[in-house]
Design a protein around this motif. Structure first.
Motif, mmCIF file in Angstrom:
data_model
loop_
_atom_site.group_PDB
_atom_site.id
_atom_site.type_symbol
_atom_site.label_atom_id
_atom_site.label_comp_id
_atom_site.label_asym_id
_atom_site.label_seq_id
_atom_site.Cartn_x
_atom_site.Cartn_y
_atom_site.Cartn_z
ATOM 1 N N ARG A 90 21.717 20.169 16.890
ATOM 2 C CA ARG A 90 21.682 21.282 15.805
ATOM 3 C C ARG A 90 20.974 20.618 14.624
ATOM 4 O O ARG A 90 20.321 21.347 13.751
ATOM 5 N N THR A 91 21.028 19.370 14.193
ATOM 6 C CA THR A 91 20.419 18.706 13.091
ATOM 7 C C THR A 91 18.665 18.728 13.517
ATOM 8 O O THR A 91 18.036 19.094 12.606
ATOM 9 N N ALA A 109 14.009 5.380 12.791
ATOM 10 C CA ALA A 109 13.800 5.405 14.245
ATOM 11 C C ALA A 109 15.381 5.040 14.737
ATOM 12 O O ALA A 109 15.509 4.698 15.730
ATOM 13 N N HIS A 145 19.292 6.627 16.030
ATOM 14 C CA HIS A 145 19.652 7.672 16.936
ATOM 15 C C HIS A 145 19.370 9.059 16.862
ATOM 16 O O HIS A 145 18.821 9.734 17.961
ATOM 17 N N GLN A 146 19.147 9.765 15.870
ATOM 18 C CA GLN A 146 19.061 10.915 15.726
ATOM 19 C C GLN A 146 17.432 11.405 15.810
ATOM 20 O O GLN A 146 16.834 12.411 15.764
ATOM 21 N N ASN A 205 9.615 2.441 10.555
ATOM 22 C CA ASN A 205 11.022 2.287 10.404
ATOM 23 C C ASN A 205 11.136 0.894 9.781
ATOM 24 O O ASN A 205 10.436 -0.005 9.812
ATOM 25 N N THR A 264 16.824 8.672 7.901
ATOM 26 C CA THR A 264 17.738 7.361 7.847
ATOM 27 C C THR A 264 18.985 7.462 7.137
ATOM 28 O O THR A 264 19.236 8.503 6.512
ATOM 29 N N SER A 265 19.465 6.478 7.064
ATOM 30 C CA SER A 265 20.713 6.364 6.279
ATOM 31 C C SER A 265 20.728 5.309 5.009
ATOM 32 O O SER A 265 21.812 4.834 4.662
ATOM 33 N N SER A 266 19.332 5.594 4.524
ATOM 34 C CA SER A 266 18.830 4.657 3.322
ATOM 35 C C SER A 266 19.779 5.146 1.890
ATOM 36 O O SER A 266 20.214 6.165 1.942
ATOM 37 N N MET A 325 16.186 15.050 6.164
ATOM 38 C CA MET A 325 17.410 15.181 7.142
ATOM 39 C C MET A 325 18.446 13.986 7.124
ATOM 40 O O MET A 325 19.629 14.314 7.578
ATOM 41 N N GLY A 326 18.244 12.962 6.456
ATOM 42 C CA GLY A 326 19.075 11.798 6.622
ATOM 43 C C GLY A 326 20.208 11.915 5.569
ATOM 44 O O GLY A 326 21.351 11.212 5.717
ATOM 45 N N ASP A 338 23.298 13.177 3.707
ATOM 46 C CA ASP A 338 24.287 14.108 3.649
ATOM 47 C C ASP A 338 25.534 13.871 3.022
ATOM 48 O O ASP A 338 26.941 14.167 3.557
ATOM 49 N N LYS A 360 23.326 8.507 -0.818
ATOM 50 C CA LYS A 360 22.414 8.342 0.278
ATOM 51 C C LYS A 360 21.027 8.749 -0.411
ATOM 52 O O LYS A 360 21.142 9.972 -1.186
ATOM 53 N N GLY A 411 17.950 18.971 4.428
ATOM 54 C CA GLY A 411 18.810 19.459 5.673
ATOM 55 C C GLY A 411 20.266 18.582 5.295
ATOM 56 O O GLY A 411 20.337 17.321 5.785
ATOM 57 N N GLY A 441 23.245 19.480 6.779
ATOM 58 C CA GLY A 441 24.157 19.585 7.584
ATOM 59 C C GLY A 441 25.572 20.358 7.201
ATOM 60 O O GLY A 441 26.226 19.833 6.546
HETATM 61 P P1 NAD Z 1 21.404 5.527 12.801
HETATM 62 O O1 NAD Z 1 22.258 4.504 12.455
HETATM 63 O O2 NAD Z 1 20.905 5.245 14.268
HETATM 64 O O3 NAD Z 1 20.009 4.903 12.443
HETATM 65 C C1 NAD Z 1 19.857 4.708 10.884
HETATM 66 C C2 NAD Z 1 18.267 4.582 10.578
HETATM 67 O O4 NAD Z 1 18.171 4.413 9.103
HETATM 68 C C3 NAD Z 1 17.302 3.588 11.012
HETATM 69 O O5 NAD Z 1 16.085 3.971 11.380
HETATM 70 C C4 NAD Z 1 17.436 2.518 10.033
HETATM 71 O O6 NAD Z 1 16.121 1.654 10.043
HETATM 72 C C5 NAD Z 1 17.443 3.491 8.921
HETATM 73 N N1 NAD Z 1 17.738 2.904 7.614
HETATM 74 C C6 NAD Z 1 19.039 2.211 7.344
HETATM 75 N N2 NAD Z 1 19.074 1.580 6.064
HETATM 76 C C7 NAD Z 1 17.817 1.831 5.495
HETATM 77 C C8 NAD Z 1 17.219 1.639 4.324
HETATM 78 N N3 NAD Z 1 17.813 0.959 3.180
HETATM 79 N N4 NAD Z 1 15.982 2.072 4.165
HETATM 80 C C9 NAD Z 1 15.041 2.361 4.995
HETATM 81 N N5 NAD Z 1 15.732 2.997 6.268
HETATM 82 C C10 NAD Z 1 17.014 2.415 6.644
HETATM 83 O O7 NAD Z 1 21.676 6.670 12.326
HETATM 84 P P2 NAD Z 1 21.316 8.203 12.876
HETATM 85 O O8 NAD Z 1 22.431 8.667 13.627
HETATM 86 O O9 NAD Z 1 19.875 8.255 13.365
HETATM 87 O O10 NAD Z 1 21.368 9.136 11.493
HETATM 88 C C11 NAD Z 1 20.518 8.744 10.518
HETATM 89 C C12 NAD Z 1 21.005 9.576 9.205
HETATM 90 O O11 NAD Z 1 21.032 10.842 9.317
HETATM 91 C C13 NAD Z 1 22.523 9.192 8.775
HETATM 92 O O12 NAD Z 1 22.360 8.999 7.371
HETATM 93 C C14 NAD Z 1 23.359 10.376 9.222
HETATM 94 O O13 NAD Z 1 24.398 10.326 8.510
HETATM 95 C C15 NAD Z 1 22.326 11.177 9.012
HETATM 96 N N6 NAD Z 1 22.843 12.638 9.560
HETATM 97 C C16 NAD Z 1 22.517 13.819 8.734
HETATM 98 C C17 NAD Z 1 22.809 15.075 9.480
HETATM 99 C C18 NAD Z 1 22.323 16.273 8.887
HETATM 100 O O14 NAD Z 1 22.700 17.359 9.381
HETATM 101 N N7 NAD Z 1 21.502 16.231 7.828
HETATM 102 C C19 NAD Z 1 23.424 15.115 11.001
HETATM 103 C C20 NAD Z 1 23.602 13.908 11.594
HETATM 104 C C21 NAD Z 1 23.186 12.609 10.987
#
Ligand code: NAD
Length: 319
Positions: free
Chosen positions: A109-110, A134, A136-137, A158, A196-198, A217-218, A220, A224, A290, A292
């Motif tokens: 959905r994301t 890069a 999981h999402q 990444n 990213t979760s930055s 998209m990161g 949420d 962040k 985005g 979520g």
């Molecule tokens: P993950 O833990 O698998 O990957 C995290 C990513 O963030 C990696 O690419 C990592 O290198 C990068 N990262 C972490 N800290 C960083 C920093 N300080 N600077 C730059 N890059 C950094 O997480 P995921 O499952 O791929 O989720 C990514 C993000 O998306 C999370 O913040 C998660 O909460 C968010 N998310 C949002 C939605 C939405 O609906 N908007 C849905 C699901 C997940």
């Protein structure tokens, strides 16, 4: 009541189904037929987060809640860190109708919401896609984006470049050229997805060229951040839900700095229904924030339930 375990979701809901579900749910939100309830998210300590996203879609007769969160110790247990489950209820009676595994549905959905924003807002001739992140999402995001534009090149950045193999593999499958890059090279991108979760901006204003569409998209959660707030001041800004965008979404920073107000942010659903305009020129920068929303989770869970019923999958229990 149906129980639809995580392992069945891949056979029940495709990326295309998720895209159609997002189009329907965003349009229903824009028409005032569907709304999200306030989000609850609590820190449990040791990095664990747990919460609820919920809502009611009157038009689609869908009501329910996604419960889940982030559990950083899971990787050591060979589990993914984000865990969730969706409960659906009959809006007439309040009786539970389904319990559905939410992990793959969240990714689908994301990615579908991001792809819908690209479909609606990116230039039709977009060819170069930039991926920031890069994790999981990211692979889901990339696959979904490749469905809505004829991208010929993907640029990937990444923080840890070793993880870029995940994106390279998706590109190899799709027959699209993949190049690992520095963030400055994102200037070549027609569309950029940040996932990213930055907690600090990676994508800066001078990394983005005129005409680019950004799917942010990161972000949420409060705190962040992925992109330079200055980009918001020179872009047309869209979101899934304005209330979330200004509080827990990427726009929280630009709003806090007084660069934009909530009145500057347009729900993507209003573009889908034609109530609002989307991109107005090839040079405009567009941003989709985005965040979520619960209705997204309910929409894809409802698809899973309908398919499971039709195919006789899942377990029906008397509850
Ligand atoms: P993950 O833990 O698998 O990957 C995290 C990513 O963030 C990696 O690419 C990592 O290198 C990068 N990262 C972490 N800290 C960083 C920093 N300080 N600077 C730059 N890059 C950094 O997480 P995921 O499952 O791929 O989720 C990514 C993000 O998306 C999370 O913040 C998660 O909460 C968010 N998310 C949002 C939605 C939405 O609906 N908007 C849905 C699901 C997940």
């Amino acid at each position: 009541m149906y129980i639809i375990p995580e392992r069945l979701i891949a056979d029940l809901v495709s990326a295309e189904d998720a895209f159609d579900a997002m189009r329907g749910c965003f349009a229903a939100m824009a028409d005032g037929d569907a709304y999200n309830f306030p989000v609850i998210r609590e820190a449990l300590g040791e990095g664990r987060q747990y919460g609820f996203k919920s809502g009611f879609d009157r038009a689609g007769a869908v009501m329910g809640v996604k419960s889940g969160g982030y559990f950083p110790g899971n990787a050591a247990r060979s589990l993914i860190n984000h865990q969730s489950c969706v409960l659906l209820f009959d809006p007439e009676t309040g009786r539970p109708t389904a319990m559905v595994g939410g992990n793959l549905l969240t990714a689908l959905r994301t990615a579908a919401a991001s792809a819908l924003s690209i479909d609606q807002l990116a230039r039709p001739d977009a060819q170069v896609l930039g991926m920031v992140g890069a994790g999981h999402q990211s692979a889901f995001q990339l696959r979904a984006a490749l469905r809505v534009r004829k991208f010929t090149r993907v640029l990937g950045w990444n923080r840890n470049p070793d993880r870029l193999s995940r994106l390279a593999e998706v590109c190899a499958e799709a027959g699209v050229e993949f190049t690992p890059v520095d963030l400055a090279a994102m200037q070549e991108a027609d569309v950029i997805i940040t996932i990213t979760s930055s907690n600090a901006a990676s994508l800066l204003a001078d990394h983005v060229s005129a005409g680019c569409h950004i799917s942010a998209m990161g972000t949420d959660t409060i705190g962040k951040q992925e992109i330079d707030p200055a980009l918001f001041a020179r872009a047309a800004v869209f979101t899934d839900e304005v209330a979330q965008s200004v509080t827990i979404g990427e726009a929280q920073h630009a709003v806090a700095q007084g660069l934009i107000g909530r009145e500057d942010i347009t729900p993507l659903g209003a573009v889908v229904t034609g109530a609002a305009e989307g991109r107005v020129s090839p040079d405009q920068i567009t941003i989709f924030d985005g965040t979520g929303v619960g209705l997204q989770d309910l929409a894809v869970a409802q698809t899973a339930l309908s398919r499971a019923r039709a195919q006789g999958l899942g377990a029906e229990v008397v509850f």
